[in-house]
Design a protein around this motif. Structure first.
Motif, PDB file in Angstrom:
ATOM      1  N   LEU A  31     -23.636 -33.130 -38.536  1.00 43.31           N
ATOM      2  CA  LEU A  31     -22.191 -33.282 -38.573  1.00 43.31           C
ATOM      3  C   LEU A  31     -21.861 -34.422 -37.621  1.00 43.31           C
ATOM      4  CD1 LEU A  31     -19.537 -30.414 -38.434  1.00 43.31           C
ATOM      5  CD2 LEU A  31     -19.079 -32.785 -37.825  1.00 43.31           C
ATOM      6  N   VAL A  32     -21.341 -35.516 -38.170  1.00 40.44           N
ATOM      7  CA  VAL A  32     -21.044 -36.725 -37.405  1.00 40.44           C
ATOM      8  C   VAL A  32     -19.530 -36.877 -37.304  1.00 40.44           C
ATOM      9  CG1 VAL A  32     -21.350 -39.228 -37.279  1.00 40.44           C
ATOM     10  CG2 VAL A  32     -23.146 -37.796 -38.314  1.00 40.44           C
ATOM     11  N   ALA A  33     -19.018 -37.017 -36.088  1.00 41.43           N
ATOM     12  CA  ALA A  33     -17.583 -37.222 -35.881  1.00 41.43           C
ATOM     13  C   ALA A  33     -17.330 -38.668 -35.484  1.00 41.43           C
ATOM     14  CB  ALA A  33     -17.057 -36.279 -34.801  1.00 41.43           C
ATOM     15  N   VAL A  34     -16.404 -39.317 -36.182  1.00 40.12           N
ATOM     16  CA  VAL A  34     -16.023 -40.697 -35.875  1.00 40.12           C
ATOM     17  C   VAL A  34     -14.707 -40.655 -35.105  1.00 40.12           C
ATOM     18  CG1 VAL A  34     -15.479 -42.967 -36.809  1.00 40.12           C
ATOM     19  CG2 VAL A  34     -17.177 -41.531 -37.944  1.00 40.12           C
ATOM     20  N   LEU A  35     -14.709 -41.273 -33.926  1.00 38.10           N
ATOM     21  CA  LEU A  35     -13.567 -41.239 -33.020  1.00 38.10           C
ATOM     22  C   LEU A  35     -13.103 -42.648 -32.698  1.00 38.10           C
ATOM     23  CD1 LEU A  35     -15.117 -38.642 -30.561  1.00 38.10           C
ATOM     24  CD2 LEU A  35     -13.196 -38.177 -32.086  1.00 38.10           C
ATOM     25  N   LEU A 180     -15.816 -24.270 -41.159  1.00 33.85           N
ATOM     26  CA  LEU A 180     -16.302 -24.418 -42.529  1.00 33.85           C
ATOM     27  C   LEU A 180     -17.195 -25.645 -42.651  1.00 33.85           C
ATOM     28  CD1 LEU A 180     -13.052 -23.571 -44.490  1.00 33.85           C
ATOM     29  CD2 LEU A 180     -15.151 -22.229 -44.469  1.00 33.85           C
ATOM     30  N   LEU A 181     -16.817 -26.751 -42.031  1.00 33.03           N
ATOM     31  CA  LEU A 181     -17.646 -27.951 -42.049  1.00 33.03           C
ATOM     32  C   LEU A 181     -18.961 -27.712 -41.314  1.00 33.03           C
ATOM     33  CD1 LEU A 181     -14.789 -30.498 -41.454  1.00 33.03           C
ATOM     34  CD2 LEU A 181     -16.365 -30.573 -43.392  1.00 33.03           C
ATOM     35  N   ARG A 182     -18.885 -26.973 -40.206  1.00 35.31           N
ATOM     36  CA  ARG A 182     -20.101 -26.645 -39.463  1.00 35.31           C
ATOM     37  C   ARG A 182     -21.046 -25.791 -40.307  1.00 35.31           C
ATOM     38  NH1 ARG A 182     -22.879 -29.054 -36.082  1.00 35.31           N
ATOM     39  NH2 ARG A 182     -24.485 -28.459 -37.558  1.00 35.31           N
ATOM     40  N   ARG A 183     -20.485 -24.811 -41.023  1.00 31.54           N
ATOM     41  CA  ARG A 183     -21.302 -23.969 -41.887  1.00 31.54           C
ATOM     42  C   ARG A 183     -21.904 -24.771 -43.036  1.00 31.54           C
ATOM     43  NH1 ARG A 183     -18.094 -19.478 -44.925  1.00 31.54           N
ATOM     44  NH2 ARG A 183     -17.448 -19.031 -42.779  1.00 31.54           N
ATOM     45  N   TYR A 184     -21.103 -25.683 -43.601  1.00 34.04           N
ATOM     46  CA  TYR A 184     -21.567 -26.555 -44.677  1.00 34.04           C
ATOM     47  C   TYR A 184     -22.797 -27.347 -44.220  1.00 34.04           C
ATOM     48  CZ  TYR A 184     -21.268 -30.842 -47.590  1.00 34.04           C
ATOM     49  OH  TYR A 184     -21.531 -31.922 -48.388  1.00 34.04           O
ATOM     50  N   VAL A 185     -22.758 -27.863 -42.989  1.00 29.59           N
ATOM     51  CA  VAL A 185     -23.893 -28.614 -42.443  1.00 29.59           C
ATOM     52  C   VAL A 185     -25.061 -27.688 -42.135  1.00 29.59           C
ATOM     53  CG1 VAL A 185     -24.654 -30.017 -40.483  1.00 29.59           C
ATOM     54  CG2 VAL A 185     -22.464 -30.494 -41.586  1.00 29.59           C
ATOM     55  N   ILE A 194     -13.773 -37.942 -39.721  1.00 30.16           N
ATOM     56  CA  ILE A 194     -12.929 -38.750 -38.845  1.00 30.16           C
ATOM     57  C   ILE A 194     -11.934 -37.823 -38.164  1.00 30.16           C
ATOM     58  CG2 ILE A 194     -11.193 -40.573 -38.766  1.00 30.16           C
ATOM     59  CD1 ILE A 194     -12.640 -41.845 -41.179  1.00 30.16           C
ATOM     60  N   LEU A 195     -11.913 -37.864 -36.830  1.00 27.87           N
ATOM     61  CA  LEU A 195     -11.066 -36.962 -36.058  1.00 27.87           C
ATOM     62  C   LEU A 195     -10.337 -37.720 -34.963  1.00 27.87           C
ATOM     63  CD1 LEU A 195     -13.549 -33.976 -35.512  1.00 27.87           C
ATOM     64  CD2 LEU A 195     -11.591 -34.002 -37.058  1.00 27.87           C
ATOM     65  N   HIS A 196      -9.236 -37.119 -34.485  1.00 34.76           N
ATOM     66  CA  HIS A 196      -8.544 -37.627 -33.301  1.00 34.76           C
ATOM     67  C   HIS A 196      -8.705 -36.678 -32.115  1.00 34.76           C
ATOM     68  CE1 HIS A 196      -6.643 -41.277 -34.706  1.00 34.76           C
ATOM     69  NE2 HIS A 196      -6.303 -40.674 -35.828  1.00 34.76           N
ATOM     70  N   ASP A 197      -9.109 -35.453 -32.368  1.00 39.06           N
ATOM     71  CA  ASP A 197      -9.263 -34.475 -31.297  1.00 39.06           C
ATOM     72  C   ASP A 197     -10.679 -34.579 -30.740  1.00 39.06           C
ATOM     73  OD1 ASP A 197      -9.716 -32.072 -29.812  1.00 39.06           O
ATOM     74  OD2 ASP A 197      -8.063 -31.121 -30.864  1.00 39.06           O
ATOM     75  N   ILE A 198     -10.814 -35.174 -29.560  1.00 40.21           N
ATOM     76  CA  ILE A 198     -12.133 -35.430 -28.976  1.00 40.21           C
ATOM     77  C   ILE A 198     -12.841 -34.122 -28.634  1.00 40.21           C
ATOM     78  CG2 ILE A 198     -13.358 -36.562 -27.084  1.00 40.21           C
ATOM     79  CD1 ILE A 198     -10.831 -38.402 -26.877  1.00 40.21           C
ATOM     80  N   ALA A 199     -12.104 -33.178 -28.056  1.00 30.32           N
ATOM     81  CA  ALA A 199     -12.723 -31.901 -27.676  1.00 30.32           C
ATOM     82  C   ALA A 199     -13.211 -31.138 -28.900  1.00 30.32           C
ATOM     83  CB  ALA A 199     -11.727 -31.057 -26.878  1.00 30.32           C
ATOM     84  N   LEU A 200     -12.439 -31.188 -29.981  1.00 31.24           N
ATOM     85  CA  LEU A 200     -12.845 -30.519 -31.217  1.00 31.24           C
ATOM     86  C   LEU A 200     -14.113 -31.173 -31.768  1.00 31.24           C
ATOM     87  CD1 LEU A 200     -11.545 -28.188 -32.917  1.00 31.24           C
ATOM     88  CD2 LEU A 200     -10.614 -29.969 -34.403  1.00 31.24           C
ATOM     89  N   ALA A 201     -14.161 -32.496 -31.738  1.00 26.35           N
ATOM     90  CA  ALA A 201     -15.343 -33.213 -32.205  1.00 26.35           C
ATOM     91  C   ALA A 201     -16.562 -32.844 -31.370  1.00 26.35           C
ATOM     92  CB  ALA A 201     -15.100 -34.718 -32.139  1.00 26.35           C
ATOM     93  N   ALA A 202     -16.392 -32.807 -30.054  1.00 26.32           N
ATOM     94  CA  ALA A 202     -17.514 -32.509 -29.165  1.00 26.32           C
ATOM     95  C   ALA A 202     -18.016 -31.081 -29.345  1.00 26.32           C
ATOM     96  CB  ALA A 202     -17.097 -32.743 -27.713  1.00 26.32           C
ATOM     97  N   ARG A 203     -17.120 -30.184 -29.725  1.00 27.00           N
ATOM     98  CA  ARG A 203     -17.515 -28.781 -29.890  1.00 27.00           C
ATOM     99  C   ARG A 203     -18.337 -28.560 -31.159  1.00 27.00           C
ATOM    100  NH1 ARG A 203     -13.687 -23.482 -29.049  1.00 27.00           N
ATOM    101  NH2 ARG A 203     -15.118 -21.939 -29.881  1.00 27.00           N
ATOM    102  N   PHE A 204     -18.060 -29.333 -32.219  1.00 29.91           N
ATOM    103  CA  PHE A 204     -18.669 -29.033 -33.511  1.00 29.91           C
ATOM    104  C   PHE A 204     -19.716 -30.047 -33.978  1.00 29.91           C
ATOM    105  CE2 PHE A 204     -14.802 -26.490 -33.743  1.00 29.91           C
ATOM    106  CZ  PHE A 204     -15.248 -25.322 -34.346  1.00 29.91           C
ATOM    107  N   ALA A 205     -19.684 -31.264 -33.461  1.00 26.92           N
ATOM    108  CA  ALA A 205     -20.541 -32.320 -34.019  1.00 26.92           C
ATOM    109  C   ALA A 205     -21.840 -32.495 -33.239  1.00 26.92           C
ATOM    110  CB  ALA A 205     -19.782 -33.639 -34.059  1.00 26.92           C
ATOM    111  N   GLU A 206     -22.885 -32.928 -33.969  1.00 29.09           N
ATOM    112  CA  GLU A 206     -24.128 -33.340 -33.313  1.00 29.09           C
ATOM    113  C   GLU A 206     -24.027 -34.742 -32.746  1.00 29.09           C
ATOM    114  OE1 GLU A 206     -25.602 -30.081 -35.788  1.00 29.09           O
ATOM    115  OE2 GLU A 206     -24.618 -31.900 -36.474  1.00 29.09           O
TER     116      GLU A 206
END
Length: 259
Positions: A31-35, A180-185, A194-206
């Motif tokens: 799961l890749v988050a673009v910030l 749901l995205l985490r489970r999908y991965v 693509i996210l704007h919430d940095i903390a949310l991205a850090a919690r769920f993304a690799e």
């Protein structure tokens, strides 16, 4: 294993480079988050990876140019949730979600059993069964965002690119969408979000991919790339990162300066 490899992507508007020499890989199991701030080139990057918008560079899906795939073949490999999601008419929620099965040969009103089951799974996962028969023009912005997320999931593609999938969602449904995205991965697929919430991205993304002014400044793990220096470099803010049992929390010390 499905893999999307983009190298040296460049997109220009006249003499201005909107995206410059960007290279990124999306593979199953990540799961890749673009910030990045508004105008950083995040949406342009997603579109260039899909071959929709590219002036220079390359993007290959399983070793072949992504543009060599027919739209239906590409849709079976990569589900795409764009930032702007227009609907041509106010169809029922169930029918809009079913549109995600089009690449599998499904037609609204004539779903095969496997397609109908996929639609029901996505409706349930996105908490949409109570709204399944509602017309989309009667929904709130947050409810409609969940409909589009379900439409992306129902494609059951091994890769997904989602542009701001939690925009307009309340906190409960933001976490539901990211879970749901985490489970999908975790089930063996790959997602770029693509996210704007940095903390949310850090919690769920690799992986976190940091962008500014059309360039990728960093691409790596949360531990490697989420730093106070990075927040100042990318967003122009003075911030403190506090580690909690639920992941990093970002405390902004001062208003953003011009970046």
């Amino acid at each position: 294993m499905a893999e999307l490899v983009a190298k040296n992507l460049t997109v220009s508007a006249g003499a201005k480079a909107i995206l410059s020499d960007a290279s990124i890989t999306l593979r199953q199991g990540e799961l890749v988050a673009v910030l990045g701030p508004n105008g950083a080139g995040k949406t342009t990057l997603a579109r260039a990876m899909l071959g929709v918008e590219m002036h220079a560079g390359s993007s290959e899906l399983d070793g072949k140019p992504v543009t060599s795939f027919s739209p239906m073949d590409r849709a079976r490999k990569i589900a795409y949730l764009p930032q702007i999601r227009p609907l041509a008419w106010p169809a029922a929620v169930r029918d809009v979600v079913a549109l995600g099965r089009y690449a599998h040969g499904a037609a609204i009103g004539r779903l095969k059993a496997c397609d109908a089951e996929a639609v029901n799974r996505s409706l349930g996962a996105c908490d949409l069964h109570p709204l399944a028969d509602r017309a989309t023009d009667t929904l709130s912005g947050g409810e409609l965002a969940r409909v589009h997320l379900a439409r992306a999931f129902v494609a059951e593609a091994p890769l997904m690119i989602a542009d701001e999938p939690v925009a307009a969602l309340d906190p409960r449904h933001q976490f539901q969408a990211m879970n749901l995205l985490r489970r999908y991965v975790d089930e063996g697929n790959g997602a770029l979000v693509i996210l704007h919430d940095i903390a949310l991205a850090a919690r769920f993304a690799e992986r976190l991919v940091w962008m500014k002014n059309g360039q990728i400044l960093a691409d790596g793990s949360v531990e490697e790339t989420l730093t106070e220096t990075r927040l100042e470099e990318v967003y122009g803010i003075s911030a403190r990162i506090v580690e909690t049992e639920d992941g990093p929390a970002i405390i902004v010390r001062s208003p953003a300066r011009q970046v």
